[in-house]
Scaffold this active site. Structure first.
Site, short mmCIF file in Angstrom:
data_model
loop_
_atom_site.label_atom_id
_atom_site.label_comp_id
_atom_site.label_asym_id
_atom_site.label_seq_id
_atom_site.Cartn_x
_atom_site.Cartn_y
_atom_site.Cartn_z
N LYS A 91 43.35 17.63 -34.86
CA LYS A 91 42.27 17.39 -33.55
C LYS A 91 42.08 19.08 -33.50
O LYS A 91 42.75 19.71 -33.58
CB LYS A 91 42.73 16.94 -32.39
CG LYS A 91 42.23 16.74 -31.33
CD LYS A 91 42.78 15.94 -30.23
CE LYS A 91 41.78 15.77 -28.92
NZ LYS A 91 42.48 15.21 -27.79
N SER B 178 40.00 11.44 -26.21
CA SER B 178 39.30 12.41 -26.81
C SER B 178 39.53 12.68 -28.31
O SER B 178 38.82 13.46 -28.99
CB SER B 178 39.51 13.69 -25.99
OG SER B 178 40.93 14.05 -26.14
N SER C 205 44.51 9.71 -24.74
CA SER C 205 43.63 10.24 -25.80
C SER C 205 44.47 9.83 -27.10
O SER C 205 43.75 9.87 -28.21
CB SER C 205 43.23 11.75 -25.77
OG SER C 205 42.66 11.95 -24.73
#
Length: 599
Positions: free
Chosen positions: A75, A149, A173
């Protein structure tokens, strides 16, 4: 051809010579090119770098590298040396000289970093649409949201572009995208994985999370990545988890009362959740209804209270100087964190402490709790039209987790009639990561269904049980054959020490069994010939209690090593040979209960 991207499958192929890291990299580069419109990457796979990494690994060999040749995605709020960290905000981007601690540990174990993935800007959102690099698309239907996210990290694994990936999880997330893309999503205990080199969202609550194709794979990654980090003030050492409910023949799990369940009109989501409860029962679980209202009240604190001020503080200098650089919805949420007073923060802390006290007693009656991961799944168009309210809906079952210091794992729950996946989440107190992973593994074995979109279904029988545990259990297992069996007079000596029965089984056929002269106890003797299998229970109790338990055992009995029917050695009751002089041989009864019933 890549049959499977699970870690055991890759390592088997490497050892057999059917695959090399170079061949894998080439296949994944080709596969990644098939998804140009899914908005998965911010920094996509770099062919030259990956080929060089693969060659270096081939030269080093597999020995001592538990993640040799295993591809993973990162990420883009987690540093990878020499690759920009953007947090999905181009104006914020910087070039890290060092990788985040967790990334460095994975690479040192032989893993291959494929690239940096898309996310809701500054990790603010649970939907995957808040990025100038594009709204990430669901792996099963691009018209639906991917979840966020950690959007790109989940989709990369689901589409077979990586074996596992790193996300972050402050409000869900690392779980919501797993549910929407048919994956395992592990949110470890807070502090178990270092956040050094991770751009904070809410620093006191942030957790690095793991997306994987199987629970054992997530456990393998956790075992490598977990380590206390002196450079991270929020890091902490793993603690023994105690009773392993994930491998127990029976366990207790909490289920929210119907009054607290919300599916936002999605009947298919409700069906899948009810089926998931039944599946846990089929694995030996006993469902216990719990009042979920205080958990929901805690969830409301995360965005409805002053914790949003942490989001503001994390990027305060940048957002004050360049507010126009942020997505409007991200900017509005973050700037809202500038408004609470210090007094508001203390008031919220007081409320949280009270809610923690209210929620805590549930662990006296259950080992874990199951909830939907999210109540429903939205299209990208729906989310963009109503971004705040629908995103809030997605956090109903996730936002409380780090505030209450719980560990959690999202598992695939099945598919709606329209073919879209949804999942459920199992959670438990801090440091229960391994039991949760074990239960998730049993869950997957019972479903025998593939993860992601293209991964083949696993074998119908469990075949992947060798994943290393990142921390010892702190428990001792002991086999009992007589008065310590469940319901018999001395069983309290186990239960008062926190003992739990984990298996009802038999010994290997190596023993003779005697009723001792006092008539109250049996004696078990191992013999070279003429042995038989004897019924027993295997109990687990804290190692700290084991010494006092053994000290209370009178002669001629003691604790030695017994062999169970499946060949497993375990501590258990044995008898000195002199103790069976004058005793009655009751081997033919097959166990103490049968003998007592006949007597």
């Amino acid at each position: 051809m890549i049959d499977s991207l699970t870690i055991p499958a890759l390592h088997t192929a490497y050892r057999d010579g059917r695959l090399t890291p170079t061949a894998l990299v080439e296949a994944l580069l080709e596969r990644a090119a098939q998804y140009p419109d899914h908005a998965i990457w911010i920094t996509p796979p770099d062919a030259a770098h990956l080929r060089a990494r693969a060659k270096a690994l081939e030269a080093a060999g597999m020995d001592g590298l538990p993640l040799f040749g295993v591809p993973f995605a990162i990420k883009d709020n987690i540093d990878l040396a020499g690759v920009p960290t953007t947090c999905a905000c181009p104006e914020y981007a910087y070039m890290p000289e060092q990788s985040a601690t967790v990334v460095a540990r994975l690479e040192a174990a032989g893993a291959i970093a494929m690239g940096k993935t898309n996310l809701d800007q500054f990790a603010t959102g649970l939907n995957g649409t808040r990025s100038p690099y594009g709204a990430c698309r669901n792996a099963f239907d691009p018209d639906f949201i991917s979840g966020g996210s950690s959007s790109g990290s989940a989709v990369a694994v689901a589409l077979g572009l990586a074996s596992f990936s790193l996300g972050t999880d402050t409000a869900g997330s690392g779980r919501v995208p797993a549910a929407f893309n048919n994956l395992i999503g592990l949110k470890p205990t807070c502090g178990l994985l270092s956040t050094t080199g991770v751009v904070p969202a809410c620093r006191s609550l942030d957790v690095v999370s793991i997306f994987a194709l199987s629970a054992p794979d997530a456990q393998r990654v956790l075992a490598v990545a977990a380590a206390e980090d002196a450079a991270d003030p929020y890091s902490r050492a793993a603690e023994p988890h105690g009773f392993d409910f994930g491998r127990a023949a029976s366990f207790r799990f909490g289920v929210p009362m119907d009054k607290d369940l919300e599916f936002f009109g999605d009947a298919e989501s409700e069906r899948l959740f009810r089926e998931s409860v039944a599946r846990l029962e089929s694995l030996g679980g006993k469902a216990v209804p719990i009042d979920f209202a205080p958990f929901i009240d805690t969830a409301k604190l995360l965005y409805g209270g002053p914790w949003v001020a942490e989001r503001y503080e994390a990027i305060r200098a940048f957002i004050d100087a360049r507010p126009e650089a942020l997505f409007p919805v991200t900017r509005d949420i973050t700037l809202g964190g500038a408004k609470p007073l210090a007094a508001d923060a203390f008031a919220a802390q007081y409320k949280l402490r009270a809610l923690q006290r209210i929620c805590a007693p549930v662990w006296n009656v259950v080992d874990c709790v199951v909830t939907p991961t999210a109540g429903t799944l939205y299209t990208r168009a729906q989310m963009l039209a109503d971004p705040i309210r629908l995103n809030t809906n997605l956090g109903l079952y996730t936002n409380f987790m780090n505030l209450l210091d719980y560990a959690a794992i999202a598992v695939p729950g099945g598919f709606r009639q329209d073919g879209l996946p949804l999942g459920v989440t199992l959670f438990a107190p801090a440091h229960q990561d391994v039991p949760l992973l074990h239960l998730a593994g049993r869950w997957q074995d019972s479903r025998a269904a593939p993860c992601g979109t293209a991964e083949p279904a696993p074998a119908p029988a469990p075949s992947d049980t060798d994943a290393p545990a990142p921390v010892p259990s702190g428990q001792v297992r002991v086999a009992v054959v007589g008065a310590h069996l469940s319901g018999l007079p001395l069983n309290h000596q186990l239960t008062r020490r926190g003992g739990r029965c984990v298996a009802t089984t038999q010994t290997a056929p190596l023993y003779r069994f005697y009723a001792l002269p006092d008539g109250k106890r049996p004696g078990l003797i191992r013999v070279a010939d003429g042995g038989a299998a004897i019924a027993c229970e295997v109990w687990e109790l804290p190692a700290a209690e084991f010494g006092s338990f053994v000290a209370g055992i009178p002669e001629p009995l003691g604790i030695g090593t017994l062999q169970l029917a499946d060949g497993t050695p375990v501590c258990g009751f044995i008898c000195e040979p002199i103790g069976v002089e004058g005793a009655r041989d009751i081997t033919a009864f097959g166990g103490w209960r049968a003998y007592l019933a006949a007597r």
